[in-house]
Design a protein around this motif. Structure first.
Motif, PDB file in Angstrom:
ATOM      1  N   LEU A 166       0.820  -1.212   0.000  1.00  0.00           N
ATOM      2  CA  LEU A 166       0.000   0.000   0.000  1.00  0.00           C
ATOM      3  C   LEU A 166       0.855   1.263   0.000  1.00  0.00           C
ATOM      4  O   LEU A 166       0.526   2.251  -0.653  1.00  0.00           O
ATOM      5  CB  LEU A 166      -0.937   0.000   1.210  1.00  0.00           C
ATOM      6  N   ILE A 167       1.970   1.225   0.725  1.00  0.00           N
ATOM      7  CA  ILE A 167       2.886   2.376   0.728  1.00  0.00           C
ATOM      8  C   ILE A 167       3.437   2.605  -0.670  1.00  0.00           C
ATOM      9  O   ILE A 167       3.514   3.745  -1.153  1.00  0.00           O
ATOM     10  CB  ILE A 167       4.032   2.160   1.729  1.00  0.00           C
ATOM     11  N   LYS A 168       3.783   1.526  -1.361  1.00  0.00           N
ATOM     12  CA  LYS A 168       4.314   1.622  -2.725  1.00  0.00           C
ATOM     13  C   LYS A 168       3.268   2.173  -3.687  1.00  0.00           C
ATOM     14  O   LYS A 168       3.605   2.833  -4.679  1.00  0.00           O
ATOM     15  CB  LYS A 168       4.780   0.246  -3.201  1.00  0.00           C
ATOM     16  N   ILE A 169       1.991   1.892  -3.410  1.00  0.00           N
ATOM     17  CA  ILE A 169       0.912   2.365  -4.285  1.00  0.00           C
ATOM     18  C   ILE A 169       0.596   3.838  -4.016  1.00  0.00           C
ATOM     19  O   ILE A 169       0.482   4.645  -4.941  1.00  0.00           O
ATOM     20  CB  ILE A 169      -0.367   1.522  -4.088  1.00  0.00           C
ATOM     21  N   VAL A 170       0.465   4.189  -2.744  1.00  0.00           N
ATOM     22  CA  VAL A 170      -0.004   5.532  -2.372  1.00  0.00           C
ATOM     23  C   VAL A 170       1.101   6.582  -2.466  1.00  0.00           C
ATOM     24  O   VAL A 170       0.849   7.715  -2.890  1.00  0.00           O
ATOM     25  CB  VAL A 170      -0.595   5.511  -0.946  1.00  0.00           C
ATOM     26  N   LYS A 171       2.334   6.233  -2.115  1.00  0.00           N
ATOM     27  CA  LYS A 171       3.409   7.225  -2.033  1.00  0.00           C
ATOM     28  C   LYS A 171       3.645   7.974  -3.338  1.00  0.00           C
ATOM     29  O   LYS A 171       3.762   9.208  -3.329  1.00  0.00           O
ATOM     30  CB  LYS A 171       4.705   6.557  -1.558  1.00  0.00           C
ATOM     31  N   PRO A 172       3.711   7.289  -4.496  1.00  0.00           N
ATOM     32  CA  PRO A 172       3.965   8.033  -5.732  1.00  0.00           C
ATOM     33  C   PRO A 172       2.719   8.687  -6.323  1.00  0.00           C
ATOM     34  O   PRO A 172       2.797   9.361  -7.351  1.00  0.00           O
ATOM     35  CB  PRO A 172       4.496   6.949  -6.679  1.00  0.00           C
ATOM     36  N   ALA A 173       1.553   8.493  -5.707  1.00  0.00           N
ATOM     37  CA  ALA A 173       0.303   9.026  -6.270  1.00  0.00           C
ATOM     38  C   ALA A 173       0.327  10.557  -6.267  1.00  0.00           C
ATOM     39  O   ALA A 173       0.905  11.199  -5.389  1.00  0.00           O
ATOM     40  CB  ALA A 173      -0.887   8.513  -5.471  1.00  0.00           C
ATOM     41  N   THR A 174      -0.304  11.140  -7.272  1.00  0.00           N
ATOM     42  CA  THR A 174      -0.395  12.593  -7.392  1.00  0.00           C
ATOM     43  C   THR A 174      -1.688  13.077  -6.757  1.00  0.00           C
ATOM     44  O   THR A 174      -2.776  12.726  -7.199  1.00  0.00           O
ATOM     45  CB  THR A 174      -0.363  13.014  -8.874  1.00  0.00           C
ATOM     46  N   PHE A 175      -1.561  13.884  -5.712  1.00  0.00           N
ATOM     47  CA  PHE A 175      -2.727  14.430  -5.023  1.00  0.00           C
ATOM     48  C   PHE A 175      -2.886  15.896  -5.393  1.00  0.00           C
ATOM     49  O   PHE A 175      -1.914  16.653  -5.425  1.00  0.00           O
ATOM     50  CB  PHE A 175      -2.578  14.297  -3.500  1.00  0.00           C
TER      51      PHE A 175
END
Length: 239
Positions: free
Chosen positions: A132-141
């Motif tokens: 989940l960290i790998k998925i959420v960390k690079p996400a653009t908010f």
């Protein structure tokens, strides 16, 4: 008892279909508002009908309801403020649900009787948190406070995974039908959030949102349904 189970399934199916079909046919605002009102309605019925109440579970329902109501009031307002408040209330609600679970788990007994299962669950918990960290960390908010959002998302998702793990331990400690329904409710609730993460950050397919909604409705109704069940003195064993 079977009639109550069928009634729970029927209500979950009807409510899910109403929300999904409203969205499919373009009534997006109605669909979103109706979905956000499901938990408040369940909470009102729970507060009215269930006696006695588990205090921590009651706080879970109340804080989750407050989160939904805050989000409804801010659907067309400034996003950041309502995002933080809503998710903060959700996290607080889940913390109370975890407290209720931990209060009823005898960890010494679980470790002795289910040591291997406990170890496997901990390994899976750590691995799923890493994913989940790998998925959420690079996400653009779309926000000026990207780090704060990432931290909040990490806390929220970690609590969800801890809820899933602890609900498994809660069930394997005492395999009663009531505990099974509670475990299934928690599982569906957590998976509804995980599917939503997949929709937000990985696959832009609206059908994932519909699946998440259905799991969410079924999960909360199961959690309510288990409060109507009596504690069993004889463990439930599936055939």
């Amino acid at each position: 008892m079977m009639k109550k189970e069928l009634k729970c399934i029927l209500i979950s199916t009807v409510v899910s279909l109403m929300i999904v079909l409203s969205s499919v046919f373009g009534f997006e605002k109605f669909s979103n508002s109706f979905e956000l009102l499901v938990v408040p309605i369940i909470t009102i019925i729970y507060l009215w009908k269930v006696r006695p109440k588990a205090i921590n579970f009651t706080f879970f329902m109340v804080f989750y309801t407050l989160g939904d109501l805050v989000w409804i009031s801010g659907i067309e307002a400034k996003y950041d403020f309502f995002y933080y408040v809503t998710n903060g209330l959700f996290i607080l609600g889940y913390v109370f649900l975890l407290v209720e679970i931990f209060k009823n788990i005898n960890f010494k007994r679980v470790l002795i009787a289910h040591g291997l299962e406990f170890f496997v669950l901990i390994v899976l918990l750590i691995y799923m948190m890493y994913v989940l960290i790998k998925i959420v960390k690079p996400a653009t908010f779309v926000t000026d406070y990207k780090l704060a959002v990432q931290i909040l998302e990490l806390i929220y998702n970690s609590i969800l995974l801890l809820l899933l793990t602890s609900s498994v331990l809660y069930y394997i400690q005492d395999t009663t039908k009531k505990n099974l329904v509670f475990f299934l409710g928690c599982t569906l609730l957590v998976f509804s959030e995980l599917v939503l993460i997949g929709y937000y950050y990985m696959v832009d397919d609206i059908r994932l949102s519909y699946v998440s909604t259905s799991l969410y409705i079924f999960g909360f109704l199961l959690l309510y349904y288990q409060t109507l069940m009596k504690k069993e003195t004889v463990p439930f064993v599936s055939s």
